[in-house]
Design a protein around this motif. Structure first.
Motif, PDB file in Angstrom:
ATOM      1  N   ILE A  70       0.817  -1.221   0.000  1.00 19.17           N
ATOM      2  CA  ILE A  70       0.000   0.000   0.000  1.00 19.17           C
ATOM      3  C   ILE A  70       0.848   1.268   0.000  1.00 19.17           C
ATOM      4  N   GLY A  71       2.098   1.146  -0.443  1.00 21.59           N
ATOM      5  CA  GLY A  71       2.889   2.318  -0.778  1.00 21.59           C
ATOM      6  C   GLY A  71       3.694   2.952   0.335  1.00 21.59           C
ATOM      7  N   PHE A  72       3.804   2.313   1.499  1.00 22.30           N
ATOM      8  CA  PHE A  72       4.582   2.909   2.580  1.00 22.30           C
ATOM      9  C   PHE A  72       6.041   3.086   2.172  1.00 22.30           C
ATOM     10  N   ASN A  73       6.614   4.230   2.520  1.00 27.46           N
ATOM     11  CA  ASN A  73       8.072   4.380   2.419  1.00 27.46           C
ATOM     12  C   ASN A  73       8.715   4.539   3.796  1.00 27.46           C
ATOM     13  N   SER A  74       7.889   4.448   4.852  1.00 27.74           N
ATOM     14  CA  SER A  74       8.393   4.583   6.214  1.00 27.74           C
ATOM     15  C   SER A  74       7.388   3.968   7.177  1.00 27.74           C
ATOM     16  N   PHE A  75       7.874   3.647   8.386  1.00 28.26           N
ATOM     17  CA  PHE A  75       7.005   3.038   9.388  1.00 28.26           C
ATOM     18  C   PHE A  75       7.617   3.266  10.758  1.00 28.26           C
ATOM     19  N   ARG A  76       6.767   3.679  11.712  1.00 26.51           N
ATOM     20  CA  ARG A  76       7.238   3.827  13.092  1.00 26.51           C
ATOM     21  C   ARG A  76       6.685   2.719  13.967  1.00 26.51           C
ATOM     22  N   THR A  77       7.573   2.100  14.718  1.00 24.06           N
ATOM     23  CA  THR A  77       7.163   1.200  15.775  1.00 24.06           C
ATOM     24  C   THR A  77       8.105   1.418  16.949  1.00 24.06           C
ATOM     25  N   SER A  78       7.984   0.595  17.982  1.00 31.58           N
ATOM     26  CA  SER A  78       8.846   0.767  19.144  1.00 31.58           C
ATOM     27  C   SER A  78       9.566  -0.527  19.467  1.00 31.58           C
ATOM     28  N   ILE A  79      10.697  -0.375  20.116  1.00 29.64           N
ATOM     29  CA  ILE A  79      11.409  -1.503  20.716  1.00 29.64           C
ATOM     30  C   ILE A  79      10.929  -1.610  22.160  1.00 29.64           C
ATOM     31  N   GLN A  80      10.474  -2.786  22.534  1.00 25.47           N
ATOM     32  CA  GLN A  80       9.985  -2.969  23.897  1.00 25.47           C
ATOM     33  C   GLN A  80      11.155  -3.125  24.869  1.00 25.47           C
ATOM     34  N   TRP A  81      11.184  -2.266  25.859  1.00 27.72           N
ATOM     35  CA  TRP A  81      12.177  -2.347  26.932  1.00 27.72           C
ATOM     36  C   TRP A  81      12.122  -3.741  27.569  1.00 27.72           C
ATOM     37  N   SER A  82      10.911  -4.229  27.804  1.00 23.42           N
ATOM     38  CA  SER A  82      10.733  -5.508  28.483  1.00 23.42           C
ATOM     39  C   SER A  82      11.061  -6.702  27.588  1.00 23.42           C
ATOM     40  N   ARG A  83      11.158  -6.487  26.283  1.00 22.41           N
ATOM     41  CA  ARG A  83      11.582  -7.564  25.383  1.00 22.41           C
ATOM     42  C   ARG A  83      13.079  -7.524  25.127  1.00 22.41           C
ATOM     43  N   LEU A  84      13.624  -6.335  24.877  1.00 23.14           N
ATOM     44  CA  LEU A  84      15.026  -6.239  24.471  1.00 23.14           C
ATOM     45  C   LEU A  84      15.990  -6.508  25.629  1.00 23.14           C
ATOM     46  N   ILE A  85      15.689  -5.965  26.795  1.00 25.44           N
ATOM     47  CA  ILE A  85      16.673  -5.978  27.875  1.00 25.44           C
ATOM     48  C   ILE A  85      16.490  -7.192  28.782  1.00 25.44           C
ATOM     49  N   LYS A  86      17.543  -7.981  28.887  1.00 21.61           N
ATOM     50  CA  LYS A  86      17.536  -9.166  29.754  1.00 21.61           C
ATOM     51  C   LYS A  86      17.808  -8.781  31.198  1.00 21.61           C
ATOM     52  N   ASN A  87      18.798  -7.920  31.416  1.00 19.74           N
ATOM     53  CA  ASN A  87      19.174  -7.469  32.754  1.00 19.74           C
ATOM     54  C   ASN A  87      19.015  -5.949  32.815  1.00 19.74           C
ATOM     55  N   PHE A  88      17.992  -5.481  33.514  1.00 19.36           N
ATOM     56  CA  PHE A  88      17.690  -4.054  33.536  1.00 19.36           C
ATOM     57  C   PHE A  88      18.812  -3.234  34.167  1.00 19.36           C
ATOM     58  N   GLU A  89      19.492  -3.787  35.150  1.00 19.59           N
ATOM     59  CA  GLU A  89      20.513  -3.019  35.873  1.00 19.59           C
ATOM     60  C   GLU A  89      21.774  -2.810  35.035  1.00 19.59           C
ATOM     61  N   THR A  90      22.091  -3.764  34.167  1.00 19.82           N
ATOM     62  CA  THR A  90      23.304  -3.649  33.353  1.00 19.82           C
ATOM     63  C   THR A  90      23.031  -3.201  31.922  1.00 19.82           C
ATOM     64  N   GLY A  91      21.780  -3.378  31.458  1.00 22.85           N
ATOM     65  CA  GLY A  91      21.460  -3.077  30.068  1.00 22.85           C
ATOM     66  C   GLY A  91      21.773  -4.215  29.122  1.00 22.85           C
ATOM     67  N   GLU A  92      22.099  -5.387  29.655  1.00 23.30           N
ATOM     68  CA  GLU A  92      22.397  -6.558  28.814  1.00 23.30           C
ATOM     69  C   GLU A  92      21.155  -6.942  28.015  1.00 23.30           C
ATOM     70  N   ALA A  93      21.360  -7.239  26.731  1.00 27.95           N
ATOM     71  CA  ALA A  93      20.245  -7.545  25.836  1.00 27.95           C
ATOM     72  C   ALA A  93      19.942  -9.036  25.799  1.00 27.95           C
ATOM     73  N   CYS A  94      18.705  -9.342  25.457  1.00 31.65           N
ATOM     74  CA  CYS A  94      18.254 -10.722  25.248  1.00 31.65           C
ATOM     75  C   CYS A  94      18.563 -11.116  23.803  1.00 31.65           C
ATOM     76  N   PRO A  95      19.331 -12.177  23.570  1.00 32.95           N
ATOM     77  CA  PRO A  95      19.720 -12.549  22.199  1.00 32.95           C
ATOM     78  C   PRO A  95      18.532 -12.784  21.274  1.00 32.95           C
ATOM     79  N   ASP A  96      17.470 -13.402  21.783  1.00 32.59           N
ATOM     80  CA  ASP A  96      16.305 -13.650  20.934  1.00 32.59           C
ATOM     81  C   ASP A  96      15.688 -12.346  20.456  1.00 32.59           C
ATOM     82  N   ALA A  97      15.582 -11.374  21.358  1.00 29.34           N
ATOM     83  CA  ALA A  97      15.010 -10.079  20.979  1.00 29.34           C
ATOM     84  C   ALA A  97      15.886  -9.369  19.962  1.00 29.34           C
ATOM     85  N   VAL A  98      17.188  -9.436  20.139  1.00 28.76           N
ATOM     86  CA  VAL A  98      18.112  -8.810  19.186  1.00 28.76           C
ATOM     87  C   VAL A  98      17.913  -9.412  17.799  1.00 28.76           C
TER      88      VAL A  98
END
Length: 464
Positions: A70-98
């Motif tokens: 339908i002709g999109f040339n752009s799209f906004r979505t978000s990265i979920q903090w609760s999905r991406l980050i495995k350890n909130f205190e260190t900022g370590e990422a979850c490999p599956d989310a990455v």
């Protein structure tokens, strides 16, 4: 007929968020929405929560193909903090989310769709709300900065348009004033503290982006709602001034002008609402320059001077005004009878042009809500007839074009939303998508408005 033309390279697309589209498959932590729905499902329309929504996690390739269709040339979505980050205190990422976000971004880029990525869309990790009070806490500001740093490091080479917060005033209103977001508190002073802490979190994310020398731009998306008066009386004009100060300028000035309105500070002090403020935080807010602004608009705000006594035992902006329904207004019968006022788009654009340095901005959300009954069944050609939406969108875009002809610095339009998505306590009560989501099958069914939008996106013009 009149033809309305937009510039070459104008961004056309839609906005959504991770929590409203992805589902919960392989999600490493719950958000406040997951846990609130588990404990209080009756607060949600038909008790539908965010566990099974669009299932974009599994179906992102199909969805990107539909965007392209339908002709999109752009799209906004978000990265979920609760999905991406495995350890909130260190900022370590979850490999599956990455792996998921990498694949999703690659799919968009390979299909000519520019991703615009937001970091926070009302979705505080439940553990941080439970342990610290979410953005009530200064510590959570630091954890948000770690989340932002991780996202920039992982995806900064792919994403060239970053957004810190979508509608940062909404968690303040919903969670601390009006009881439509968790934690469902009613506390004006706490609301002011959360608002300030969110501004600091935004500023620190911007400063981290600059420090890391990421190739791209960073901004914020604000819902800007013009305040219109019942009449031209001085009392009504003053009521509208207060509404604008508390609902618009409270975030717009610090995040775009890097300064707080003096009158806002005086008001907070008068009511005993001043938040805890550190010198380093003020320095961050007053120096963190954004590259662009996103603006969300749906309905105007109508206000009048207070005629009745304010009776709540805590502060809300309505201390200074009463809401008002325009008896001569046009109303959408398919969305809680909300007023339709396309000229508000022009007024927003001119305000940014005249009072905010004509900063580069885009219409980050605009949508016309309908419901299943008003959209009706699938037609013989396989499309759903939502021509009501198309006709109103034309009126709004005419006003945007008018402002741009007068110098408004707008670079794109994203409609809310791509596929009918889950929407907080309203769940699927209101439908906004270019595609209908069949809740039983998960099928994406096209609506006729998507064909009009495709022509607009491909030609940068439409005629009326």
């Amino acid at each position: 007929m009149t033809t309305y033309t937009f510039p070459e390279g104008f961004l056309w697309g839609a906005a959504a968020s991770g929590i409203q589209t992805e589902g919960t498959t392989n999600k490493v932590h719950p958000s406040i929405w997951d846990t609130w729905h588990q404990t209080n499902p009756e607060r949600f329309f038909k008790e539908i929560g965010p566990a099974k929504v669009n299932q974009t996690y599994e179906r992102y390739q199909e969805d990107v193909a539909l965007m392209k269709e339908i002709g999109f040339n752009s799209f906004r979505t978000s990265i979920q903090w609760s999905r991406l980050i495995k350890n909130f205190e260190t900022g370590e990422a979850c490999p599956d989310a990455v792996a998921f976000y990498d694949a999703y971004l690659d799919e968009m880029i390979e299909n000519g769709i520019t991703p615009m990525i937001n970091l926070y869309h009302f979705d505080m990790p439940a553990a941080l709300q439970q342990q610290y009070g979410g953005f009530e806490s200064k510590h959570v500001i630091d954890l948000f900065e770690k989340f932002a740093r991780t996202a920039f490091k992982l995806f900064g080479h792919k994403v060239k348009h970053w957004i810190t917060f979508n509608e940062p005033i909404v968690p303040v209103e919903g969670g601390y004033l009006y009881d439509f977001h968790f934690p469902c508190k009613k506390d004006g002073k706490l609301a002011a503290q959360v608002a300030f802490n969110i501004m600091v979190a935004h500023a620190k994310a911007v400063m981290t982006f600059r420090e890391m020398n990421i190739d791209g731009e960073i901004g914020v998306v604000l819902n800007l709602t013009p305040s219109y008066t019942r009449n031209d009386s001085d009392e009504d004009k003053q009521a509208a001034w207060y509404a604008d100060l508390l609902f618009n300028r409270s975030f717009l000035d610090p995040m775009v002008k890097n300064s707080f309105p003096k009158e806002l500070c005086q008001l907070l002090d008068k009511h005993g609402l001043m938040p805890e403020v550190r010198d380093s935080e003020l320095t961050a807010i007053t120096t963190a320059k954004v590259d662009f602004l996103g603006v969300n608009y749906y309905v105007p705000r109508r206000v009048k001077a207070r005629e009745t006594e304010y009776t709540l035992d805590y502060f809300t902006p309505e201390v200074y005004f009463e809401n008002y329904i325009n008896p001569e207004g046009r109303f959408n019968p398919y969305r809680d009878n909300n007023e339709i006022l396309p000229t508000a788009i022009y007024d927003i654009a001119k305000n940014i042009q005249d009072n905010y340095g004509n900063i580069k901005w885009y219409l980050a959300e605009i949508g016309i809500a309908m419901d299943l009954e008003s959209e009706g069944p699938v037609q013989g050609d396989g499309y759903i007839d939502d021509s009501f939406r198309t006709e109103l969108m034309k009126e709004h875009f005419i006003q945007l074009n008018r402002a741009m002809e007068e110098g408004a610095n707008c670079f794109g339009v994203h409609q809310w939303t791509f596929i009918d998505n889950w929407s907080w306590i309203n769940s699927f009560k209101r439908r906004y998508g270019f595609y209908r989501l069949d809740l039983e099958t998960g099928n994406r069914i096209p609506k006729r408005h998507s064909q009009w939008f495709k022509s607009l996106a491909e030609t940068n013009q439409f005629s009326v």
